[in-house]
Motif scaffolding. Sequence first.
Motif, PDB file in Angstrom:
ATOM      1  N   SER A 103      92.702  13.155  94.707  1.00 18.50           N
ATOM      2  CA  SER A 103      92.836  12.318  94.329  1.00 18.50           C
ATOM      3  C   SER A 103      94.278  11.741  94.052  1.00 18.50           C
ATOM      4  CB  SER A 103      91.966  11.515  93.138  1.00 18.50           C
ATOM      5  OG  SER A 103      92.142  12.629  91.878  1.00 18.50           O
ATOM      6  N   LYS A 104      95.193  12.629  94.435  1.00 17.43           N
ATOM      7  CA  LYS A 104      96.556  12.324  94.136  1.00 17.43           C
ATOM      8  C   LYS A 104      97.333  12.540  93.118  1.00 17.43           C
ATOM      9  CE  LYS A 104      96.352  13.316  99.164  1.00 17.43           C
ATOM     10  NZ  LYS A 104      96.851  14.680  99.784  1.00 17.43           N
ATOM     11  N   ARG A 105      96.439  12.982  92.150  1.00 17.54           N
ATOM     12  CA  ARG A 105      96.810  12.781  91.169  1.00 17.54           C
ATOM     13  C   ARG A 105      96.907  14.759  90.750  1.00 17.54           C
ATOM     14  NH1 ARG A 105      93.833   9.765  86.318  1.00 17.54           N
ATOM     15  NH2 ARG A 105      95.200  10.351  85.466  1.00 17.54           N
ATOM     16  N   SER A 106      98.593  14.490  89.553  1.00 16.93           N
ATOM     17  CA  SER A 106      99.138  16.172  89.601  1.00 16.93           C
ATOM     18  C   SER A 106      98.978  16.640  88.177  1.00 16.93           C
ATOM     19  CB  SER A 106     100.174  16.321  89.561  1.00 16.93           C
ATOM     20  OG  SER A 106     100.199  15.839  91.467  1.00 16.93           O
ATOM     21  N   PHE A 107      98.192  17.774  87.537  1.00 16.89           N
ATOM     22  CA  PHE A 107      98.614  17.711  86.034  1.00 16.89           C
ATOM     23  C   PHE A 107      98.560  19.778  86.415  1.00 16.89           C
ATOM     24  CE2 PHE A 107      96.261  14.223  85.450  1.00 16.89           C
ATOM     25  CZ  PHE A 107      95.453  13.917  85.896  1.00 16.89           C
ATOM     26  N   THR A 108      99.195  19.744  85.259  1.00 10.39           N
ATOM     27  CA  THR A 108      99.221  21.205  84.936  1.00 10.39           C
ATOM     28  C   THR A 108      97.642  21.836  84.079  1.00 10.39           C
ATOM     29  OG1 THR A 108     101.657  21.447  84.984  1.00 10.39           O
ATOM     30  CG2 THR A 108     100.504  23.156  84.064  1.00 10.39           C
ATOM     31  N   TYR A 109      97.025  23.132  84.055  1.00 11.20           N
ATOM     32  CA  TYR A 109      95.951  23.105  83.755  1.00 11.20           C
ATOM     33  C   TYR A 109      96.429  24.782  83.588  1.00 11.20           C
ATOM     34  CZ  TYR A 109      93.523  19.443  86.435  1.00 11.20           C
ATOM     35  OH  TYR A 109      93.101  18.055  86.946  1.00 11.20           O
ATOM     36  N   TRP A 110      95.587  25.284  82.733  1.00  4.54           N
ATOM     37  CA  TRP A 110      95.956  26.358  81.619  1.00  4.54           C
ATOM     38  C   TRP A 110      94.452  26.974  81.141  1.00  4.54           C
ATOM     39  CZ3 TRP A 110     100.210  27.991  80.454  1.00  4.54           C
ATOM     40  CH2 TRP A 110     101.247  26.847  79.928  1.00  4.54           C
ATOM     41  N   GLY A 111      94.652  28.366  82.204  1.00  6.52           N
ATOM     42  CA  GLY A 111      93.304  29.218  81.987  1.00  6.52           C
ATOM     43  C   GLY A 111      93.295  29.250  80.265  1.00  6.52           C
ATOM     44  N   GLN A 112      91.751  30.391  79.964  1.00  9.50           N
ATOM     45  CA  GLN A 112      91.743  29.863  78.625  1.00  9.50           C
ATOM     46  C   GLN A 112      92.667  31.227  77.827  1.00  9.50           C
ATOM     47  OE1 GLN A 112      90.050  31.262  81.498  1.00  9.50           O
ATOM     48  NE2 GLN A 112      89.699  33.706  80.126  1.00  9.50           N
TER      49      GLN A 112
END
Length: 120
Positions: A103-112
């Motif tokens: 959807s052309k949105r940018s995020f920073t994701y994290w592992g557990q």
Amino acid sequence: QVQLVESGGGLVQPGGSLRLSCAASGSIFSINVMGWYRQTPGKQRELVAQITSLGSTNYADSVKGRFTISRDNAKNAVYLQMNSLKPEDTAVYYCSADVETFSKRSFTYWGQGTAVTVSS
């Protein structure tokens, strides 16, 4: 949604080696920077190493020459080879990924997080 799953932590003696792995899955169009951070109780999370999609790397001074970050873009995976481990490397290690979704949105994701303990 995007999920990051880490593996490879554990207990190792000083001077030993470990290899951490992290795989991203979900609604991923592309991933720019992937990285590893670590955190110990009472301290802020700190950068260990980063790698761009083109393979440019950045390391914390404390791990230069001992740790190597790499990635497999086809697998959306990032790795951290840790050699010559020291007790001060003991921490919970987290992987991160700067993801652009379909959807052309940018995020920073994290592992557990995965725990690394360096002790004799």
